[in-house]
Design a protein around this motif. Structure first.
Motif, short mmCIF file in Angstrom:
data_model
loop_
_atom_site.label_atom_id
_atom_site.label_comp_id
_atom_site.label_asym_id
_atom_site.label_seq_id
_atom_site.Cartn_x
_atom_site.Cartn_y
_atom_site.Cartn_z
N GLY A 41 -17.73 46.73 43.47
CA GLY A 41 -18.08 47.31 42.23
C GLY A 41 -18.57 46.47 41.28
O GLY A 41 -19.41 46.90 40.53
N PHE A 42 -18.19 44.94 41.31
CA PHE A 42 -18.86 44.24 40.51
C PHE A 42 -20.21 43.37 40.83
O PHE A 42 -20.69 42.46 40.27
N ALA A 43 -20.59 43.98 42.28
CA ALA A 43 -21.93 43.21 42.71
C ALA A 43 -23.07 43.41 41.88
O ALA A 43 -24.01 42.29 41.77
N ALA A 44 -23.22 44.14 40.77
CA ALA A 44 -24.17 44.12 39.96
C ALA A 44 -23.90 44.02 38.65
O ALA A 44 -24.26 44.34 37.30
N ASP A 45 -22.35 43.54 38.41
CA ASP A 45 -22.04 43.33 37.01
C ASP A 45 -22.78 42.02 36.27
O ASP A 45 -22.75 40.87 36.89
N PRO A 46 -23.22 42.30 35.19
CA PRO A 46 -23.91 40.96 34.43
C PRO A 46 -23.14 40.07 34.34
O PRO A 46 -23.75 38.77 34.63
N MET A 47 -21.95 39.71 33.97
CA MET A 47 -21.18 38.63 33.91
C MET A 47 -20.89 37.86 35.10
O MET A 47 -21.13 36.56 35.46
N ALA A 48 -20.25 38.73 36.12
CA ALA A 48 -20.04 38.12 37.55
C ALA A 48 -21.24 37.55 38.10
O ALA A 48 -21.31 36.56 38.78
N ARG A 49 -22.27 38.28 38.07
CA ARG A 49 -23.47 37.65 38.75
C ARG A 49 -24.34 36.79 38.02
O ARG A 49 -25.15 35.99 38.64
N TRP A 50 -24.11 36.63 36.49
CA TRP A 50 -24.51 35.28 35.87
C TRP A 50 -24.15 34.28 36.53
O TRP A 50 -24.38 33.17 36.76
N GLU A 93 -22.92 33.05 47.91
CA GLU A 93 -21.68 32.30 46.96
C GLU A 93 -20.81 33.47 46.00
O GLU A 93 -19.50 33.38 46.11
N TYR A 94 -21.47 34.53 45.67
CA TYR A 94 -20.62 35.68 44.96
C TYR A 94 -19.74 36.35 46.04
O TYR A 94 -18.32 36.40 45.69
N LEU A 95 -20.23 36.59 47.11
CA LEU A 95 -19.35 36.94 48.18
C LEU A 95 -18.36 36.05 48.67
O LEU A 95 -17.16 36.80 49.11
N ARG A 96 -18.38 34.93 48.75
CA ARG A 96 -17.58 33.83 49.06
C ARG A 96 -16.29 33.69 47.90
O ARG A 96 -15.39 33.73 48.42
N ILE A 97 -16.91 33.68 46.57
CA ILE A 97 -15.92 33.34 45.62
C ILE A 97 -15.10 34.63 45.07
O ILE A 97 -14.09 34.54 44.85
N MET A 98 -15.93 35.72 44.86
CA MET A 98 -15.47 36.73 44.01
C MET A 98 -14.08 37.50 44.36
O MET A 98 -13.21 37.72 43.76
N PRO A 99 -13.84 37.49 45.98
CA PRO A 99 -12.43 37.90 46.45
C PRO A 99 -11.42 36.95 45.78
O PRO A 99 -10.46 37.51 45.30
N ARG A 100 -11.63 35.86 45.82
CA ARG A 100 -10.58 34.69 45.36
C ARG A 100 -10.33 34.99 43.86
O ARG A 100 -9.26 34.71 43.21
N PHE A 101 -11.47 34.99 43.17
CA PHE A 101 -11.46 35.29 41.72
C PHE A 101 -10.70 36.58 41.29
O PHE A 101 -9.86 36.59 40.31
N VAL A 102 -11.10 37.65 41.90
CA VAL A 102 -10.23 38.82 41.80
C VAL A 102 -8.83 39.01 41.90
O VAL A 102 -8.15 39.00 40.92
N ASN A 103 -8.50 38.12 43.09
CA ASN A 103 -6.95 37.92 43.31
C ASN A 103 -6.41 36.97 42.23
O ASN A 103 -5.12 37.48 41.70
N ASP A 141 -9.21 28.32 37.12
CA ASP A 141 -9.95 27.03 36.65
C ASP A 141 -10.26 26.36 37.76
O ASP A 141 -11.46 25.90 37.65
N ALA A 142 -9.60 26.40 38.98
CA ALA A 142 -9.82 25.70 39.99
C ALA A 142 -11.12 26.32 40.87
O ALA A 142 -12.00 25.74 41.25
N ILE A 143 -11.10 27.77 40.87
CA ILE A 143 -12.33 28.41 41.46
C ILE A 143 -13.55 28.18 40.54
O ILE A 143 -14.58 27.74 41.25
N MET A 144 -13.50 28.09 39.22
CA MET A 144 -14.45 27.97 38.57
C MET A 144 -15.23 26.49 38.54
O MET A 144 -16.42 26.36 38.55
N GLU A 145 -14.27 25.52 38.55
CA GLU A 145 -14.83 24.07 38.55
C GLU A 145 -15.23 23.93 40.05
O GLU A 145 -16.38 23.13 40.05
N GLU A 146 -14.81 24.58 41.15
CA GLU A 146 -15.38 24.37 42.26
C GLU A 146 -16.67 25.00 42.61
O GLU A 146 -17.77 24.61 43.23
N SER A 147 -17.17 26.14 41.91
CA SER A 147 -18.35 27.06 42.26
C SER A 147 -19.20 27.39 41.12
O SER A 147 -20.49 27.90 41.51
N LEU A 148 -18.80 27.00 39.95
CA LEU A 148 -20.15 27.31 38.97
C LEU A 148 -21.21 26.17 38.94
O LEU A 148 -20.69 25.14 39.30
#
Length: 195
Positions: free
Chosen positions: A25-34, A41-51, A88-95
């Motif tokens: 559902g968030f695959a076209a979300d402006p913030m998530a995809r920015w 990377e989105y498909l790898r990170i987003m499930p962890r971020f959602v959790n 924070d850990a997810i964002m530090e690793e992936s952004l």
């Protein structure tokens, strides 16, 4: 005539499907995809971020799904917060370094807009894109907001997609600010006062 879809609390067996639905559902979300513009990377990170962002809803029985996990909403009860250390850990690793400062400003803005009084928080709600337009988001909202009304407690969310604001407004949410930094999309904090 078919019966209206039911909403149920997602249990441990539903968790993976509910998270997958939100990721879709968030695959076209402006913030998530920015934040994660590369599809892999989105498909790898987003499930962890959602959790990390809304996964505590599963522990409290406040993760809701419709039949077949076609839509899911993760509500955090009053006093329950996202797993900020993991986020924070997810964002530090992936952004990407060039947006890290802007994400930090967005997160700060989100924290500043959270109501001080007890409130239900909706970090994530989404439908599988195949099922968008079927009223599943409305069904999930009505289900959770009924509890807010019974308890006389406010509800709060941040919309990261301007297309969803009208849905939230139809359910009594009012825009209470605007969060944006640098090249980021706008995040719109919204509050539904206690009734």
């Amino acid at each position: 005539m078919s019966a209206a879809p039911e909403v149920k609390s997602a249990d441990a067996n539903d968790r993976a499907n509910a998270i997958s639905t939100i990721v879709l559902g968030f695959a076209a979300d402006p913030m998530a995809r920015w934040a994660w513009s590369d599809p892999s990377e989105y498909l790898r990170i987003m499930p962890r971020f959602v959790n990390a962002f809304g996964g505590r809803a599963f522990e409290y029985g406040t993760a809701y799904v419709t039949e077949g996990a076609r839509a899911a909403a993760l509500w955090l009860p009053p006093g329950v917060e996202p797993d900020e250390a993991e986020m924070d850990a997810i964002m530090e690793e992936s952004l990407r370094p060039e947006i890290a400062g802007d994400i930090g400003a967005i997160m700060k803005g989100m924290a500043e807009h959270h109501p001080l009084e007890p409130h239900w928080y909706l970090p994530l709600i989404a439908a599988d894109p195949t099922w968008i337009g079927q009223g599943l988001g409305t069904l999930l909202m009505k289900h959770a907001l009924r509890r807010c009304d019974e308890e006389g407690i406010a509800a709060y969310l941040e919309s990261s997609n301007p297309r969803n604001i009208s849905l939230y407004e139809r359910h009594g949410f009012k825009i209470v600010g605007r969060i944006q930094s640098g090249s980021s999309p706008v995040v719109t904090p919204m509050l539904r006062p206690a009734s």
